[in-house]
Design an enzyme around this catalytic site. Structure first.
Site, PDB file in Angstrom:
ATOM      1  N   GLY A  11       0.700  -1.363  -0.010  1.00  0.00           N
ATOM      2  CA  GLY A  11       0.051   0.109  -0.137  1.00  0.00           C
ATOM      3  C   GLY A  11       0.644   1.331   0.144  1.00  0.00           C
ATOM      4  O   GLY A  11       0.474   2.291  -0.578  1.00  0.00           O
ATOM      5  N   ASN A  12       1.944   1.114   0.514  1.00  0.00           N
ATOM      6  CA  ASN A  12       2.878   2.575   0.765  1.00  0.00           C
ATOM      7  C   ASN A  12       3.578   2.996  -0.531  1.00  0.00           C
ATOM      8  O   ASN A  12       4.150   3.967  -0.502  1.00  0.00           O
ATOM      9  CB  ASN A  12       3.517   2.567   2.273  1.00  0.00           C
ATOM     10  N   LYS A 131     -14.023 -10.552   3.919  1.00  0.00           N
ATOM     11  CA  LYS A 131     -13.454  -9.091   3.573  1.00  0.00           C
ATOM     12  C   LYS A 131     -14.278  -7.899   3.318  1.00  0.00           C
ATOM     13  O   LYS A 131     -15.161  -8.070   2.445  1.00  0.00           O
ATOM     14  CB  LYS A 131     -12.886  -9.421   2.167  1.00  0.00           C
ATOM     15  N   LYS A 279       1.718 -12.256   4.482  1.00  0.00           N
ATOM     16  CA  LYS A 279       3.070 -12.044   3.602  1.00  0.00           C
ATOM     17  C   LYS A 279       3.848 -13.147   3.854  1.00  0.00           C
ATOM     18  O   LYS A 279       4.337 -13.568   2.844  1.00  0.00           O
ATOM     19  CB  LYS A 279       3.473 -10.896   4.177  1.00  0.00           C
TER      20      LYS A 279
HETATM   21  P1  ADP Z   1       0.809  -3.432   2.809  1.00  0.00           P
HETATM   22  O1  ADP Z   1      -0.069  -2.753   2.356  1.00  0.00           O
HETATM   23  O2  ADP Z   1       2.192  -3.282   2.474  1.00  0.00           O
HETATM   24  O3  ADP Z   1       0.303  -4.994   2.155  1.00  0.00           O
HETATM   25  P2  ADP Z   1      -0.048  -4.325   5.322  1.00  0.00           P
HETATM   26  O4  ADP Z   1      -0.256  -3.045   6.241  1.00  0.00           O
HETATM   27  O5  ADP Z   1      -1.122  -5.140   5.092  1.00  0.00           O
HETATM   28  O6  ADP Z   1       0.954  -3.679   4.253  1.00  0.00           O
HETATM   29  O7  ADP Z   1       0.954  -5.010   6.268  1.00  0.00           O
HETATM   30  C1  ADP Z   1       2.381  -4.519   6.832  1.00  0.00           C
HETATM   31  C2  ADP Z   1       2.137  -4.116   8.312  1.00  0.00           C
HETATM   32  O8  ADP Z   1       2.191  -5.449   9.081  1.00  0.00           O
HETATM   33  C3  ADP Z   1       3.079  -3.404   8.987  1.00  0.00           C
HETATM   34  O9  ADP Z   1       2.922  -2.013   8.930  1.00  0.00           O
HETATM   35  C4  ADP Z   1       3.028  -3.813  10.318  1.00  0.00           C
HETATM   36  O10 ADP Z   1       2.407  -3.039  11.294  1.00  0.00           O
HETATM   37  C5  ADP Z   1       2.310  -5.128  10.419  1.00  0.00           C
HETATM   38  N1  ADP Z   1       2.727  -6.077  11.115  1.00  0.00           N
HETATM   39  C6  ADP Z   1       1.815  -7.249  11.888  1.00  0.00           C
HETATM   40  N2  ADP Z   1       2.805  -8.221  12.445  1.00  0.00           N
HETATM   41  C7  ADP Z   1       4.026  -7.810  12.146  1.00  0.00           C
HETATM   42  C8  ADP Z   1       5.334  -8.433  12.558  1.00  0.00           C
HETATM   43  N3  ADP Z   1       5.487  -9.475  13.468  1.00  0.00           N
HETATM   44  N4  ADP Z   1       6.324  -7.820  12.082  1.00  0.00           N
HETATM   45  C9  ADP Z   1       6.334  -6.730  11.267  1.00  0.00           C
HETATM   46  N5  ADP Z   1       4.977  -6.115  11.148  1.00  0.00           N
HETATM   47  C10 ADP Z   1       4.021  -6.634  11.516  1.00  0.00           C
HETATM   48 MG    MG Z   2      -0.898  -1.126   4.564  1.00  0.00          MG
END
Ligand code: ADP
Ligand code: MG
Length: 313
Positions: A11-12, A131, A279
């Site tokens: 997303g970022n 979702k 992920k």
């Molecule tokens: P994207 O938009 O990149 O798919 P998400 O917001 O879905 O990102 O996932 C990234 C987020 O996962 C990070 O901002 C963090 O807050 C969260 N997160 C949850 N558990 C963990 C972990 N164990 N280690 C690192 N980040 C984590």
């Molecule tokens: Mg995000």
């Protein structure tokens, strides 16, 4: 042959923190992300780019709703909204990556592909909708829509109203993956499988039909990486590494872990559902199916070739 890498933008890559989502903000973020992936291109990798579309598709759906209310413009189904965001986001990435490569004196073709991803209409996900998508409705509105459109609603846990829920089915087949493989191995940069792909089901006669659902973008990109026999799979997100005991006093960054270590940490609940867990699962699936290494990191870390959390066999 050059190393083949699949990179999934999170997303970022387009929107950060509490940004509003103006065109200028998105443009700046895309340029930054493209600058960061130049390291991979300079290292000699062939490249396929996948990307998310969460906030963007949410906004497009709201625009369709508002257009219907204010101007009587007929709203279109969600899968069509996904295709809109694949086009607009890929356009931005393609144009700005081209500009960044020009600046660095690198010549590569960049091609964006609108991607349909086949899901199984009998996937259990269609029985257990998880979702939330689109706007919040009053209970009366939601009851009407349930009847009119056959949508399913859930009450928002934070009491903001009622929200439509859709399935998050597994990606089965990614249309045109063979063409993506060939284009990428010939040195063309391919942007594809945006937002996890446009979910489609295949009927008995072989015909395709769009469905309203959300395919996890990390899993879809990992599936593509597996199909095209990529060597490396990168998930770019907003944290430099994956952590155990995340946000606790004893938080620890993970640098290199095996699939079985990843599974153990997963079972112990270190990775949040809906953000980090999918992920890590996507990375494990890629490595289990022949990928050499999967990396979760933040784009600005890519200049260091040992960056991020690396999941290996
Ligand atoms: P994207 O938009 O990149 O798919 P998400 O917001 O879905 O990102 O996932 C990234 C987020 O996962 C990070 O901002 C963090 O807050 C969260 N997160 C949850 N558990 C963990 C972990 N164990 N280690 C690192 N980040 C984590
Ligand atoms: Mg995000």
């Amino acid at each position: 042959m050059k190393k083949l890498s699949v990179v999934a933008f999170g997303g970022n890559a387009l929107l950060r923190g509490d940004e509003e989502g103006t065109y200028e903000e998105q443009l700046k973020n895309v340029i930054d992300t493209c600058e960061n992936i130049v390291h991979l291109i300079k290292a000699g990798n062939n490249l396929v780019i996948g990307h998310g579309n969460g906030p963007q598709v949410g906004n497009v759906m709201l625009q369709h709703e508002a257009g219907a209310k204010v101007f009587g413009i007929v709203p279109q189904p969600m899968h069509l909204c996904v295709s809109e965001t694949q086009g607009s986001i890929a356009y931005l990435i393609e144009q700005q990556l081209r500009n960044v490569l020009l600046k660095h004196g690198i010549e590569r073709n960049i091609i964006s592909i609108i991607t349909q991803v086949v899901v199984d209409k009998n996937d259990d996900a269609f029985k257990n909708l998880t979702k939330p998508v689109g706007p919040f409705y009053t209970v009366e509105e939601s009851k009407e829509l349930e009847i009119d459109k056959n949508w399913v609603f859930q009450k928002d846990p934070r009491d903001r109203g009622w929200r439509r829920v859709v399935a998050s089915p597994k990606p089965m087949e990614i249309n045109n993956w063979q063409i993506v493989e060939k284009l990428a191995n010939d040195g063309n940069i391919v942007i594809t499988v945006g937002g996890g792909g446009i979910p489609v089901i295949q009927n008995a006669d072989g015909s395709f039909e769009g469905v309203d659902a959300v395919i996890d973008k990390d899993l879809a990109s990992a599936t593509l990486a597996k199909l095209i026999k990529a060597d490396e799979f990168f998930i770019l997100t907003d944290v430099p590494k994956v952590y155990i005991n995340y946000h606790k006093a004893n938080q620890k960054a993970l640098s290199r872990i095996s699939i079985s270590e990843a599974q153990k940490y997963m079972d112990e609940g270190h990775f949040a559902a809906g953000s980090m867990a999918p992920k890590v699962k996507a990375c494990m699936m890629f490595v289990e199916n022949g990928g050499i290494e999967a990396v979760i990191t933040e784009a600005s870390q890519l200049k260091d070739e040992n960056c991020g959390t690396r999941i290996c066999k």
